[in-house]
Design a protein around this motif. Structure first.
Motif, mmCIF file in Angstrom:
data_model
loop_
_atom_site.group_PDB
_atom_site.id
_atom_site.type_symbol
_atom_site.label_atom_id
_atom_site.label_comp_id
_atom_site.label_asym_id
_atom_site.label_seq_id
_atom_site.Cartn_x
_atom_site.Cartn_y
_atom_site.Cartn_z
ATOM 1 N N GLY A 29 48.908 -15.635 92.722
ATOM 2 C CA GLY A 29 50.151 -14.891 92.513
ATOM 3 C C GLY A 29 50.060 -13.467 93.011
ATOM 4 N N TYR A 30 50.336 -12.523 92.094
ATOM 5 C CA TYR A 30 50.436 -11.127 92.490
ATOM 6 C C TYR A 30 49.688 -10.232 91.500
ATOM 7 C CZ TYR A 30 54.207 -13.195 95.196
ATOM 8 O OH TYR A 30 54.935 -14.004 96.046
ATOM 9 N N VAL A 31 49.527 -8.989 91.884
ATOM 10 C CA VAL A 31 48.852 -8.027 90.996
ATOM 11 C C VAL A 31 49.710 -7.790 89.767
ATOM 12 C CG1 VAL A 31 48.010 -5.662 90.780
ATOM 13 C CG2 VAL A 31 47.694 -6.911 92.928
ATOM 14 N N SER A 32 49.091 -7.842 88.606
ATOM 15 C CA SER A 32 49.811 -7.633 87.347
ATOM 16 C C SER A 32 48.901 -6.915 86.360
ATOM 17 C CB SER A 32 50.259 -8.969 86.746
ATOM 18 O OG SER A 32 49.128 -9.733 86.350
ATOM 19 N N TRP A 40 35.456 -2.358 92.192
ATOM 20 C CA TRP A 40 36.263 -3.558 92.001
ATOM 21 C C TRP A 40 37.280 -3.615 93.145
ATOM 22 C CZ3 TRP A 40 34.100 -0.868 88.149
ATOM 23 C CH2 TRP A 40 33.493 -1.569 87.098
ATOM 24 N N LEU A 41 37.252 -4.696 93.911
ATOM 25 C CA LEU A 41 38.180 -4.850 95.022
ATOM 26 C C LEU A 41 39.096 -6.034 94.748
ATOM 27 C CD1 LEU A 41 39.204 -4.011 97.809
ATOM 28 C CD2 LEU A 41 37.495 -5.552 98.817
ATOM 29 N N PHE A 42 40.363 -5.743 94.499
ATOM 30 C CA PHE A 42 41.392 -6.763 94.325
ATOM 31 C C PHE A 42 42.093 -6.929 95.675
ATOM 32 C CE2 PHE A 42 40.648 -4.760 90.265
ATOM 33 C CZ PHE A 42 40.609 -5.817 89.358
ATOM 34 N N TYR A 43 41.928 -8.091 96.267
ATOM 35 C CA TYR A 43 42.342 -8.299 97.655
ATOM 36 C C TYR A 43 43.364 -9.435 97.708
ATOM 37 C CZ TYR A 43 41.621 -8.714 102.759
ATOM 38 O OH TYR A 43 41.784 -8.745 104.115
ATOM 39 N N GLY A 44 44.628 -9.086 97.954
ATOM 40 C CA GLY A 44 45.701 -10.064 97.979
ATOM 41 C C GLY A 44 45.972 -10.603 99.374
ATOM 42 N N ASN A 45 46.110 -11.924 99.477
ATOM 43 C CA ASN A 45 46.449 -12.583 100.735
ATOM 44 C C ASN A 45 47.249 -13.845 100.446
ATOM 45 O OD1 ASN A 45 44.922 -11.314 103.223
ATOM 46 N ND2 ASN A 45 43.467 -11.248 101.523
ATOM 47 N N LYS A 46 47.861 -14.390 101.486
ATOM 48 C CA LYS A 46 48.628 -15.620 101.298
ATOM 49 C C LYS A 46 47.711 -16.809 101.023
ATOM 50 C CE LYS A 46 52.910 -14.560 103.711
ATOM 51 N NZ LYS A 46 53.879 -14.989 104.758
ATOM 52 N N SER A 47 46.618 -16.908 101.774
ATOM 53 C CA SER A 47 45.710 -18.045 101.631
ATOM 54 C C SER A 47 44.282 -17.583 101.872
ATOM 55 C CB SER A 47 46.072 -19.144 102.626
ATOM 56 O OG SER A 47 45.847 -18.701 103.958
ATOM 57 N N GLY A 48 43.332 -18.478 101.588
ATOM 58 C CA GLY A 48 41.938 -18.144 101.798
ATOM 59 C C GLY A 48 41.594 -17.932 103.261
ATOM 60 N N GLU A 49 42.276 -18.648 104.135
ATOM 61 C CA GLU A 49 42.026 -18.492 105.569
ATOM 62 C C GLU A 49 42.572 -17.172 106.096
ATOM 63 O OE1 GLU A 49 40.177 -20.427 107.585
ATOM 64 O OE2 GLU A 49 39.649 -21.395 105.700
ATOM 65 N N ALA A 50 43.436 -16.527 105.333
ATOM 66 C CA ALA A 50 44.047 -15.266 105.777
ATOM 67 C C ALA A 50 43.235 -14.045 105.369
ATOM 68 C CB ALA A 50 45.464 -15.154 105.217
ATOM 69 N N VAL A 51 42.085 -14.242 104.758
ATOM 70 C CA VAL A 51 41.291 -13.126 104.244
ATOM 71 C C VAL A 51 40.474 -12.520 105.379
ATOM 72 C CG1 VAL A 51 39.540 -12.383 102.599
ATOM 73 C CG2 VAL A 51 41.187 -14.164 101.963
ATOM 74 N N ALA A 70 54.645 -2.181 100.205
ATOM 75 C CA ALA A 70 55.215 -1.337 99.144
ATOM 76 C C ALA A 70 55.436 -2.083 97.828
ATOM 77 C CB ALA A 70 56.516 -0.705 99.631
ATOM 78 N N PRO A 71 55.964 -3.324 97.818
ATOM 79 C CA PRO A 71 56.146 -4.008 96.529
ATOM 80 C C PRO A 71 54.822 -4.214 95.782
ATOM 81 C CG PRO A 71 57.438 -5.093 98.245
ATOM 82 C CD PRO A 71 56.539 -4.110 98.931
ATOM 83 N N MET A 72 53.756 -4.496 96.515
ATOM 84 C CA MET A 72 52.456 -4.702 95.881
ATOM 85 C C MET A 72 51.926 -3.412 95.272
ATOM 86 S SD MET A 72 48.712 -5.356 97.432
ATOM 87 C CE MET A 72 48.545 -3.572 97.367
ATOM 88 N N THR A 73 51.985 -2.303 96.035
ATOM 89 C CA THR A 73 51.458 -1.047 95.508
ATOM 90 C C THR A 73 52.303 -0.534 94.352
ATOM 91 O OG1 THR A 73 52.661 0.193 97.213
ATOM 92 C CG2 THR A 73 50.384 -0.411 97.701
ATOM 93 N N ALA A 74 53.621 -0.754 94.400
ATOM 94 C CA ALA A 74 54.480 -0.325 93.293
ATOM 95 C C ALA A 74 54.129 -1.090 92.021
ATOM 96 C CB ALA A 74 55.946 -0.539 93.656
ATOM 97 N N ALA A 75 53.905 -2.409 92.145
ATOM 98 C CA ALA A 75 53.529 -3.213 90.983
ATOM 99 C C ALA A 75 52.170 -2.788 90.453
ATOM 100 C CB ALA A 75 53.517 -4.691 91.364
ATOM 101 N N ALA A 76 51.248 -2.477 91.354
ATOM 102 C CA ALA A 76 49.905 -2.051 90.924
ATOM 103 C C ALA A 76 49.960 -0.714 90.207
ATOM 104 C CB ALA A 76 48.980 -1.983 92.134
ATOM 105 N N GLU A 77 50.749 0.228 90.734
ATOM 106 C CA GLU A 77 50.883 1.526 90.079
ATOM 107 C C GLU A 77 51.423 1.367 88.666
ATOM 108 O OE1 GLU A 77 53.336 3.970 92.484
ATOM 109 O OE2 GLU A 77 51.804 4.353 94.006
ATOM 110 N N GLU A 78 52.453 0.537 88.527
ATOM 111 C CA GLU A 78 53.052 0.315 87.202
ATOM 112 C C GLU A 78 52.040 -0.306 86.243
ATOM 113 O OE1 GLU A 78 56.848 -2.104 85.199
ATOM 114 O OE2 GLU A 78 56.632 -1.973 87.387
ATOM 115 N N ALA A 79 51.261 -1.272 86.740
ATOM 116 C CA ALA A 79 50.273 -1.930 85.891
ATOM 117 C C ALA A 79 49.179 -0.962 85.464
ATOM 118 C CB ALA A 79 49.673 -3.123 86.638
#
Length: 440
Positions: free
Chosen positions: A385-388, A341-352, A412-421
């Protein structure tokens, strides 16, 4: 692996505490009370920690293997603050309670040279730590900072050794002086290894740039191949390298990048580099045929270290997808059908970055690709949005969560939120692995 980590921690403590042995051998100078001796002990401990800092950045694979070199560099950063606090405490105690020991003046033209050396060491160590911690706020260009950091640390170390030997309270006796000089020699040899021997080895094993390919979101694929040697040995998918371009390996112009290609692609290796800073912003100017130098492989962020996992989860943001690309490409080459499972966060679809290749990999792997966009288009039906916790719970099967190995790489904010989740979902800590996104 855990016993190796414990063993290296024990060796570190031994190296830091060994200089304290000079306080236990023979008689303590007369007329000195507890706080005086405590101050001297703090000075010895701080100096020992500063010396061992060279070992932490020497990239000795036997040392880094149990922890991951990104964690070692993180230790290096925090331990530098502790060591600096110890040497400042050493000075502060003398300043408050034994001012006469600091001499009648701080003017280096009149003060005893050994006291001047101690003050110089204190200033140089402080500059080394402060400029590293706030390099970006001070707007120090990376290359300039590297030169300054090496200069501050090396000169500070030399000044501290001169101070200790010059003062001679606990090193005047020949056995004690021999002990301290032996410890110092080890630190000097480490410095020679880091700044001379290893760059020399890299110089004798050059690489050639063979491709520079633009990707989405200001990301570039830069490929290199070995010249006159066999290339990398022992490379596992997901590891990273220090890369030097348009400079000598002696020039302190190396930068860490994750390797995007798979071990099955060797001897060719590829890097996914986003144009962000002073160095990476000019990656597009590199041309095939140019010489490169590679120090690799490093890191423990790899599927090959988790062969017992039922499958894998990648939670990545932006260019943090690069080590996962290495792992996915390797799994495809091996025919590994374990689910991913690959959860891939970006600002927009063109930024992937690597968007098209990821689509192709879905046909070769059991890959569940979940794009998460901060600024989705109006017709977007995917995640936003963001990882939750709720997002992960919707996609990860409950019966597999504790058996999957989770790789986190990104801001770091993304990985911290992912760890908590993940913790909230009951994923055990040993099944969550976070790559430090920026440590150099």
């Amino acid at each position: 692996m855990y016993w190796r980590a414990a063993a290296w921690i024990g060796i570190y403590l031994l190296l830091v505490l060994a200089p304290q042995a000079v306080l236990l051998l023979g008689e303590v100078p007369p007329g000195r009370d507890f706080w005086w001796n405590f101050s001297i002990s703090l000075g010895f401990a701080g100096m020992a920690m500063m010396g061992v800092q060279f070992a932490l950045t020497a990239r000795v694979r036997r040392i880094t293997a149990p922890f991951g070199i990104d964690i070692i560099y993180l230790f290096h950063r925090y331990l530098a603050w502790i060591a600096l606090a110890l040497v400042w405490a050493h000075f502060a105690i003398l300043w408050v309670g034994y001012e006469e020991a600091l001499g009648p003046t701080i003017d280096p033209r009149e003060a005893p040279w050994e006291l001047t050396a101690g003050r110089a060491a204190l200033v140089l160590f402080t500059l080394a730590v402060v400029t590293s911690e706030w390099r970006k706020q001070l707007r120090l260009e990376y290359g300039l900072w590297r030169y300054a950091h090496v200069a501050f640390a090396t000169l500070g170390f030399a000044a501290a050794v001169a101070h200790i030997l010059g003062i001679g309270y606990f090193t005047a006796a020949p056995p004690k002086r021999a002990l301290w000089l032996s410890v110092t020699l080890v630190w000097v040899l480490l410095l020679v290894w880091v700044r001379v021997a290893r760059p020399w080895s890299e110089k004798r094993h050059p690489w050639r740039v063979v491709e520079v390919q633009p990707e989405r979101n200001d990301t570039w694929t830069l490929a290199v191949e070995p010249v006159g040697h066999s290339g990398l040995k022992g490379f596992m998918p997901g590891q990273f390298a220090w890369l030097t371009l348009r400079a000598s390996p002696f020039g302190l112009r190396e930068h860490p990048f994750s390797i995007a290609s798979a071990p099955e692609d060797l001897p060719r290796i590829e890097f996914g580099i986003k144009a962000l800073g002073d160095f990476t912003g000019r990656i597009g100017e590199i041309r095939p045929g140019e010489t490169a130098y590679v120090d690799a492989p490093y890191g423990i962020f790899s599927i090959d270290r988790n062969r017992d996992a039922a499958g894998f989860v990648g939670i990545v943001g932006g260019v943090g997808v690069t080590p996962m690309m290495s792992m996915l490409r390797s799994m495809a080459a091996r025919g590994d059908r374990r689910p991913v499972w690959l959860f891939y966060g970006n600002k927009s679809g063109e930024a992937v970055a690597f968007r098209e290749e990821l689509g192709c990999l879905r046909e070769r792997l059991d890959l569940h690709l979940v794009h998460i966009l901060e600024q989705p288009p109006q017709d977007w039906r995917g995640e936003t949005g963001y990882v939750s916790r709720d997002l992960l719970e919707r996609h990860l099967p409950a019966e597999l969560r504790t058996r999957l190995h989770h790789f986190l790489c990104g801001p770091a904010p993304m990985t911290a939120a992912a760890e908590e989740a993940l913790h909230a979902l009951g994923v055990p800590a040993h099944r969550i692995q976070t790559e430090v996104f920026e440590f150099a």
